[in-house]
Design a protein around this motif. Sequence first.
Motif, PDB file in Angstrom:
ATOM      1  N   TYR A   1      -3.523   3.771   7.426  1.00 16.70           N
ATOM      2  CA  TYR A   1      -2.073   3.686   7.649  1.00 16.70           C
ATOM      3  C   TYR A   1      -1.324   4.607   6.690  1.00 16.70           C
ATOM      4  CZ  TYR A   1       2.635   1.756   8.073  1.00 16.70           C
ATOM      5  OH  TYR A   1       3.984   1.609   8.269  1.00 16.70           O
TER       6      TYR A   1
ATOM      7  N   MET B   1       0.825  -1.206   0.000  1.00 13.71           N
ATOM      8  CA  MET B   1       0.000   0.000   0.000  1.00 13.71           C
ATOM      9  C   MET B   1       0.860   1.257   0.000  1.00 13.71           C
ATOM     10  SD  MET B   1      -2.777  -1.638  -0.108  1.00 13.71           S
ATOM     11  CE  MET B   1      -3.953  -0.285  -0.103  1.00 13.71           C
TER      12      MET B   1
ATOM     13  N   TRP C   1      -6.303  -0.522  10.232  1.00 15.43           N
ATOM     14  CA  TRP C   1      -5.326  -0.011   9.253  1.00 15.43           C
ATOM     15  C   TRP C   1      -5.892   0.115   7.850  1.00 15.43           C
ATOM     16  CZ3 TRP C   1      -3.379  -2.869   5.063  1.00 15.43           C
ATOM     17  CH2 TRP C   1      -3.793  -4.214   5.009  1.00 15.43           C
ATOM     18  N   ILE C   2      -7.014  -0.571   7.570  1.00 13.01           N
ATOM     19  CA  ILE C   2      -7.601  -0.491   6.231  1.00 13.01           C
ATOM     20  C   ILE C   2      -9.117  -0.593   6.334  1.00 13.01           C
ATOM     21  CG2 ILE C   2      -7.590  -2.974   5.665  1.00 13.01           C
ATOM     22  CD1 ILE C   2      -6.366  -1.950   2.884  1.00 13.01           C
TER      23      ILE C   2
ATOM     24  N   CYS D   1      -7.078   3.473   3.214  1.00 18.03           N
ATOM     25  CA  CYS D   1      -6.054   2.919   4.100  1.00 18.03           C
ATOM     26  C   CYS D   1      -5.581   3.984   5.095  1.00 18.03           C
ATOM     27  CB  CYS D   1      -4.870   2.408   3.277  1.00 18.03           C
ATOM     28  SG  CYS D   1      -3.551   1.651   4.253  1.00 18.03           S
TER      29      CYS D   1
ATOM     30  N   ASN E   1      -6.234   7.469  -1.640  1.00 20.12           N
ATOM     31  CA  ASN E   1      -5.398   7.867  -0.507  1.00 20.12           C
ATOM     32  C   ASN E   1      -5.350   9.375  -0.304  1.00 20.12           C
ATOM     33  OD1 ASN E   1      -3.608   6.954   1.609  1.00 20.12           O
ATOM     34  ND2 ASN E   1      -1.921   7.901   0.461  1.00 20.12           N
TER      35      ASN E   1
ATOM     36  N   PHE F   1      -7.643   1.808  -4.905  1.00 15.96           N
ATOM     37  CA  PHE F   1      -7.048   2.317  -3.667  1.00 15.96           C
ATOM     38  C   PHE F   1      -7.005   3.842  -3.736  1.00 15.96           C
ATOM     39  CE2 PHE F   1      -2.582   3.010  -1.690  1.00 15.96           C
ATOM     40  CZ  PHE F   1      -3.124   3.478  -0.513  1.00 15.96           C
TER      41      PHE F   1
ATOM     42  N   LEU G   1     -10.586   0.647  -1.513  1.00 14.28           N
ATOM     43  CA  LEU G   1      -9.822   0.626  -0.274  1.00 14.28           C
ATOM     44  C   LEU G   1      -9.492   2.041   0.181  1.00 14.28           C
ATOM     45  CD1 LEU G   1      -7.173  -2.162  -1.041  1.00 14.28           C
ATOM     46  CD2 LEU G   1      -9.369  -2.425   0.139  1.00 14.28           C
TER      47      LEU G   1
END
Length: 457
Positions: free
Chosen positions: A361, A38, A333-334, A359, A62, A60, A357
């Motif tokens: 973290y 990740m 964490w996810i 995340c 972020n 993903f 996703l």
Amino acid sequence: MTAPEAARPRSRRLPPGPTRSRTPALLASMARDRLAVMTGAALRYGDAVRLPLGPKTLFFFNHPDHAKRVLADNAANYHKGIGLVHARRALGDGLLTSEGELWRAQRKVIQPVFQPKRIARQTAAVAEEAAKLVARLRAREGTGPVDIRGEMTELTLGILGRTLLDADLSAYDSIGESFEVVQDQAIFEMMSLSAVPSWVPLPQQRRFRRARADLERIVAQLAAERAAHPSEDGDDVLSRLIEATGNERDETTRRLRMRDELVTLLLAGHETTASTLSWTFHLLDQHPLVWEKVHAEVVEVLGDRQPTTADVHRLTYTSMVIEEVMRLYPPVWILPRKAQQEDEIGGYHVPAGAEVLICPYTLHRHPEFWPAPDRFDPERFAPGRAGGRHRYSYLPFGAGPRFCVGSSLGLLEATVVTAAVVRELQLAKAPGHVLKPEPMLTLRVQGGLPMTVHTVR
């Protein structure tokens, strides 16, 4: 019906990412070090990444704006996704994995147990369990390393028993081991996408069946004892679940609902706080000046007495430390989700059925929102420092309708236990031991945390 303007996709552009030919290597990397995958994906491709994993493609995202879209603004479009869906075979339909009307009904039953006034009344129980921990640790001084992760697991299970169930879980010797096996199976289901039939006689599957049967037995005993000896106010989880399932005509369905809810609540509840406390004592050992500031604050606020609820709010620096620990090592964490309808996030098209996703973290280490993101710096959370920080850049308990129901109890536990230990003891990492994060259902310390115990002179 026309989709609302905020939900209507405008772009067909897909996020960048590795080619599908990289799938075998990516799958191997995910099995070996999910955090590195990740982190590396965000560094190489940016805030939106497409990850091909066999028959699945993961989207993903972020950036805090992306998290806000998925978890809050358009939360109804995103159900629990890859991993948690597959963990259902191990965990059942508890609050962590259920959806729709079942989830709303479960949340309605559980929510009152976590009301602020009720949680505040649990301070004394948490402090008493923390004092017992300190006594156990002090007795181990000079005897070699103690597994702090194991101690935190035992502690948090005991606290949850008292505060949520009004029950003593220490009478069930196997409960910690059974939870460990169930979590291992949940991760196995997540990583294998439930491709291995449950009847296959693998040693792990056999251990899981024994552990699940053990937990079912414990849940049945707890429920029977509560039914025979009702609590005075009836506001604990056991009492509320017994009442909520009382009209269920089918005995098997009633038993499974009790099992799923209690197993999920206890597993998620004790594991998250145990992980946070383990990382806290590790980081305090690595940063002695921070330890000294926590120790000084605790001595000044508490002296030699047990904390009250008012005292907890005065432990400002200790709370800042806990918040910074959860930034670097978020207990959850996810956050996997699955798009029910197509959407647009950050200018990228998200197809219906896509696995999405978020995340925490990597989001908590995003350099645009966290200067020197890998540095342990509790001052980030000093009063007044959060001004201008994106609300969704910090998600230790998730966000939106699925915000963690037990967050207030978790913070109370972490603060009181940290204060109790640091006031009287210093914990030092065993020489030569190398720590590594292990992204399971929570972000825990892999293989335990051996530390030596030293009384503060």
